[in-house]
Design an enzyme around this catalytic site. Structure first.
Site: not given
Ligand code: PXP
Length: 240
Positions: A19, A10-11, A8, A50-51, A46, A101-102, A71, A191-192, A152, A44, A213-214
């Protein structure tokens, strides 16, 4: 079965948007992920942009051969965007404007009537639909009724559990992954997830894909994205 890694990005866009310019470009991140053997790109879009922004989607799709997993919230606007871009997959996620976040899974059980036409439209367009749900029987059964080919599982409760409760969260994920496969649904998870907590999840044999992702983007600040993706890949492989 090889466990796929979807990254992911996004970040990368979060930092870019801080910026208002065009650096760092999430497209460059997608290319690096492709070069080091990632299996897919997750982004994602949104409601508040935002990203990832609308114009990023086509640029990401054009920049690599990796499948794009979009997403998206279950809204008319996002369905139209998905139908226009035709990503390989669309993962329907709950979205609250004020959340960082989600934070939890989609209430597939409670929102059947709203989700049913959305799942059908996306499926009819040849997009592989996934529902981001908590690892709960009730939600999996709802995904089955909706005809989603993929779910998922939200791993947030596992990732945030203390040492005493993590094993129970893991058992729950494993049982739900097995139940999904038994019912013809391909289970993914995310996630996480971090270097420290990914391996017990990666060891669940029925899981086909992790989306991360994060943490990866955070690690990339210190060691580079190539190294971060490779290390995550190695940990996942070693766990299988
Ligand atoms: N899968 C889904 C559906 C998500 O929405 C996200 C981000 O919240 C992730 C995976 C990745 O999560 P993370 O950024 O915490 O790794």
């Amino acid at each position: 079965m090889r466990l796929r890694l979807g990254v992911n990005i996004d970040h990368v866009a979060t930092v870019r948007n801080a910026r208002g310019g065009d650096h760092p470009d999430p497209v460059r991140a997608a290319q690096i992920v492709a070069a080091v053997g990632g299996d897919g790109i997750t982004a994602h879009l949104r409601e508040d942009r935002r990203h990832i922004r609308d114009e990023d989607l086509a640029r990401i799709q054009a920049s690599t051969n990796l499948p794009l997993n979009l997403e998206m919230a279950a809204t008319d606007e996002m369905v139209e965007i998905a139908l226009r871009h035709r990503p390989h997959a669309a993962c329907i996620v709950p979205e609250r404007r004020e959340e960082r976040t989600t934070e939890g899974g989609l209430d597939a059980a409670g929102q059947h009537n709203r989700l049913a036409p959305i799942v059908s439209r996306l499926r009819d367009a040849g997009i592989r639909v996934s529902l981001f749900i908590a690892p709960e029987v009730r939600q999996l059964e709802a995904a089955m009724r909706l005809g989603a080919p993929v779910v998922e599982f939200h791993t947030g409760e596992y990732a945030h559990a203390d040492a005493a409760s993590a094993p129970a969260q893991l058992t729950r994920l494993a049982e739900m992954a097995a139940l999904a496969v038994k019912n013809g649904i391909e289970p993914h998870a995310g996630h996480g997830l971090t270097y420290e907590n990914v391996q017990p999840v990666a060891a669940i044999p029925q899981l086909a894909e992790l989306n991360i992702g994060h943490y990866l983007i955070g690690e990339a600040i210190f060691t580079g994205l190539e190294h971060a993706v490779r290390r995550m890949r190695d940990l996942m492989d070693a766990a299988r």
